[in-house]
Design a protein around this motif. Structure first.
Motif, PDB file in Angstrom:
ATOM      1  N   ASN A 202     106.167 -57.957 -16.284  1.00 27.66           N
ATOM      2  CA  ASN A 202     105.912 -57.555 -14.903  1.00 27.66           C
ATOM      3  C   ASN A 202     104.419 -57.354 -14.688  1.00 27.66           C
ATOM      4  O   ASN A 202     103.758 -56.630 -15.446  1.00 27.66           O
ATOM      5  CB  ASN A 202     106.669 -56.254 -14.587  1.00 27.66           C
ATOM      6  CG  ASN A 202     108.162 -56.474 -14.479  1.00 27.66           C
ATOM      7  OD1 ASN A 202     108.619 -57.329 -13.728  1.00 27.66           O
ATOM      8  ND2 ASN A 202     108.937 -55.727 -15.261  1.00 27.66           N
ATOM      9  N   ARG A 213     101.173 -58.437  -4.633  1.00 24.41           N
ATOM     10  CA  ARG A 213     102.529 -58.802  -5.052  1.00 24.41           C
ATOM     11  C   ARG A 213     102.766 -58.244  -6.446  1.00 24.41           C
ATOM     12  O   ARG A 213     101.889 -58.248  -7.298  1.00 24.41           O
ATOM     13  CB  ARG A 213     102.680 -60.321  -5.104  1.00 24.41           C
ATOM     14  CG  ARG A 213     102.551 -61.012  -3.759  1.00 24.41           C
ATOM     15  CD  ARG A 213     103.815 -60.907  -2.961  1.00 24.41           C
ATOM     16  NE  ARG A 213     103.739 -61.729  -1.763  1.00 24.41           N
ATOM     17  CZ  ARG A 213     104.702 -61.816  -0.851  1.00 24.41           C
ATOM     18  NH1 ARG A 213     105.821 -61.134  -1.023  1.00 24.41           N
ATOM     19  NH2 ARG A 213     104.554 -62.579   0.200  1.00 24.41           N
ATOM     20  N   GLN A 214     103.963 -57.770  -6.677  1.00 21.87           N
ATOM     21  CA  GLN A 214     104.343 -57.317  -8.010  1.00 21.87           C
ATOM     22  C   GLN A 214     105.676 -57.942  -8.367  1.00 21.87           C
ATOM     23  O   GLN A 214     106.583 -58.047  -7.538  1.00 21.87           O
ATOM     24  CB  GLN A 214     104.470 -55.794  -8.068  1.00 21.87           C
ATOM     25  CG  GLN A 214     104.864 -55.274  -9.454  1.00 21.87           C
ATOM     26  CD  GLN A 214     104.886 -53.754  -9.513  1.00 21.87           C
ATOM     27  OE1 GLN A 214     104.093 -53.084  -8.874  1.00 21.87           O
ATOM     28  NE2 GLN A 214     105.818 -53.211 -10.284  1.00 21.87           N
ATOM     29  N   GLY A 215     105.786 -58.396  -9.597  1.00 19.30           N
ATOM     30  CA  GLY A 215     107.036 -58.996 -10.016  1.00 19.30           C
ATOM     31  C   GLY A 215     106.958 -59.523 -11.427  1.00 19.30           C
ATOM     32  O   GLY A 215     105.983 -59.301 -12.140  1.00 19.30           O
ATOM     33  N   CYS A 216     107.986 -60.238 -11.806  1.00 15.31           N
ATOM     34  CA  CYS A 216     108.073 -60.799 -13.158  1.00 15.31           C
ATOM     35  C   CYS A 216     107.452 -62.190 -13.166  1.00 15.31           C
ATOM     36  O   CYS A 216     107.804 -63.051 -12.346  1.00 15.31           O
ATOM     37  CB  CYS A 216     109.527 -60.867 -13.599  1.00 15.31           C
ATOM     38  SG  CYS A 216     109.753 -61.554 -15.262  1.00 15.31           S
ATOM     39  N   ARG A 229     108.736 -63.656  -9.683  1.00 10.11           N
ATOM     40  CA  ARG A 229     109.982 -63.220  -9.058  1.00 10.11           C
ATOM     41  C   ARG A 229     109.875 -61.746  -8.734  1.00 10.11           C
ATOM     42  O   ARG A 229     109.651 -60.914  -9.620  1.00 10.11           O
ATOM     43  CB  ARG A 229     111.184 -63.474  -9.968  1.00 10.11           C
ATOM     44  CG  ARG A 229     112.533 -63.140  -9.298  1.00 10.11           C
ATOM     45  CD  ARG A 229     113.728 -63.442 -10.188  1.00 10.11           C
ATOM     46  NE  ARG A 229     113.730 -62.611 -11.381  1.00 10.11           N
ATOM     47  CZ  ARG A 229     113.580 -63.078 -12.609  1.00 10.11           C
ATOM     48  NH1 ARG A 229     113.400 -64.373 -12.821  1.00 10.11           N
ATOM     49  NH2 ARG A 229     113.591 -62.264 -13.644  1.00 10.11           N
ATOM     50  N   SER A 230     110.029 -61.404  -7.465  1.00  9.62           N
ATOM     51  CA  SER A 230     109.922 -60.014  -7.035  1.00  9.62           C
ATOM     52  C   SER A 230     111.148 -59.219  -7.457  1.00  9.62           C
ATOM     53  O   SER A 230     112.153 -59.789  -7.897  1.00  9.62           O
ATOM     54  CB  SER A 230     109.737 -59.941  -5.522  1.00  9.62           C
ATOM     55  OG  SER A 230     110.905 -60.394  -4.864  1.00  9.62           O
ATOM     56  N   SER A 231     111.090 -57.902  -7.287  1.00  9.24           N
ATOM     57  CA  SER A 231     112.194 -57.037  -7.706  1.00  9.24           C
ATOM     58  C   SER A 231     113.477 -57.299  -6.918  1.00  9.24           C
ATOM     59  O   SER A 231     114.574 -57.020  -7.401  1.00  9.24           O
ATOM     60  CB  SER A 231     111.791 -55.568  -7.552  1.00  9.24           C
ATOM     61  OG  SER A 231     111.418 -55.301  -6.215  1.00  9.24           O
ATOM     62  N   ASP A 232     113.342 -57.857  -5.705  1.00 13.93           N
ATOM     63  CA  ASP A 232     114.550 -58.163  -4.911  1.00 13.93           C
ATOM     64  C   ASP A 232     115.047 -59.588  -5.134  1.00 13.93           C
ATOM     65  O   ASP A 232     115.929 -60.073  -4.417  1.00 13.93           O
ATOM     66  CB  ASP A 232     114.290 -57.921  -3.419  1.00 13.93           C
ATOM     67  CG  ASP A 232     113.150 -58.763  -2.875  1.00 13.93           C
ATOM     68  OD1 ASP A 232     112.627 -59.602  -3.624  1.00 13.93           O
ATOM     69  OD2 ASP A 232     112.789 -58.568  -1.697  1.00 13.93           O
ATOM     70  N   ASN A 235     111.545 -65.576  -5.115  1.00 11.52           N
ATOM     71  CA  ASN A 235     110.634 -66.319  -5.978  1.00 11.52           C
ATOM     72  C   ASN A 235     109.414 -66.797  -5.199  1.00 11.52           C
ATOM     73  O   ASN A 235     109.537 -67.288  -4.068  1.00 11.52           O
ATOM     74  CB  ASN A 235     111.352 -67.525  -6.598  1.00 11.52           C
ATOM     75  CG  ASN A 235     112.421 -67.100  -7.584  1.00 11.52           C
ATOM     76  OD1 ASN A 235     112.158 -66.335  -8.507  1.00 11.52           O
ATOM     77  ND2 ASN A 235     113.641 -67.585  -7.397  1.00 11.52           N
TER      78      ASN A 235
END
Length: 263
Positions: A202, A213-216, A229-232, A235
């Motif tokens: 992350n 933006r934050q995500g994997c 890929r965001s937490s919700d 993509n």
């Protein structure tokens, strides 16, 4: 004139504003694959308009001229792989990797950055100048004044280095990866993808427009873009942005163990 990378020279300048700027000014007269190094760089530049400030005798500041790359971002990959190999030779115990796109990190600390700039003539791209800066002889006190965590080869291994020797070795590695690239660009691109060890982690991405933006970090696309890929579950794909490492989101001990070669 023999334009093969094997015959390309290493030019060492006592002082210059920026090796990238000098290479771009002299682009037409330089042989493809020429490497330019500076003993002292007075106005070094990094990505996103940042200044790369170093005291004399503390860092490697090197640029290379690439006149035959399939895509502009490939130039940064070539010089980045050369820098990563050099760092690993002198600090083999350190956990080093690329932070997308081409910064080199030791765990959460930056040790090297890459800046690639296209050379336009008459509205056409004629090639790319790619520069790399590597922290070598900075002390912990030198690095403590920087805004973000950083390290150097000297801090990692506890000794000072002769920059003249390292300049030559880095130039040879740049030429080596450029030769490999011209023979099989896919091999070099795959090496770069494999060294992006933060895939699956992350991350925080600061965009040029100020948004965050934050995500994997799930993958690297065919054109070098970051897939996030965001937490919700949404993509996104990004071809630019400033990746920030949040140590509260990454377990570096676990990541390092995962990336160790299997015995």
């Amino acid at each position: 004139m023999d334009e093969s990378p094997e015959k390309s020279p290493l030019i060492v300048l006592d002082e210059v504003d920026s090796t990238n700027t000098w290479a771009m000014r002299n682009f037409e007269t330089l042989v493809d694959g020429t490497v330019i190094a500076a003993v002292f760089q007075s106005a070094g530049r990094g990505r996103l308009g940042r200044k790369w400030q170093t005291l004399p005798g503390t860092a490697l500041t090197v640029s290379a001229v690439f006149k035959n790359v399939e895509k502009p971002f490939h130039a940064g990959i070539i010089i980045g792989l050369a820098g990563l190999e050099l760092i690993r030779e002198y600090a083999p115990a350190a956990f080093s990797f690329f932070k997308w796109p081409n910064d080199i990190y030791i765990r959460e600390c930056k040790i090297s950055g890459v800046l690639s700039e296209g050379v336009l003539r008459g509205g056409c791209l004629r090639g790319v100048v790619s520069g790399i800066g590597i922290n070598v002889n900075q002390s912990s006190d030198d690095l403590a004044v920087l805004e973000n965590p950083a390290t150097s080869l000297s801090v990692l291994v506890g000794k000072k280095f002769f920059l003249e020797k390292l300049r030559f070795e880095l130039a040879e590695k740049i030429k080596k990866y450029y030769i490999i690239y011209q023979s099989n660009s896919g091999t070099v691109l795959e090496l770069w993808r494999d060294e992006n060890r933060l895939i699956g982690e992350n991350l925080v991405l600061n965009m040029p427009d100020g948004s965050v933006r934050q995500g994997c970090f799930t993958a690297i696309g065919a054109n070098g873009e970051m897939c996030l890929r965001s937490s919700d579950g949404e993509n996104f794909r990004f071809d630019c942005g400033d990746v920030k490492i949040d140590t509260s989101l990454i377990d570096f001990n676990l990541l390092e163990n995962k990336c160790k070669p299997k015995q």
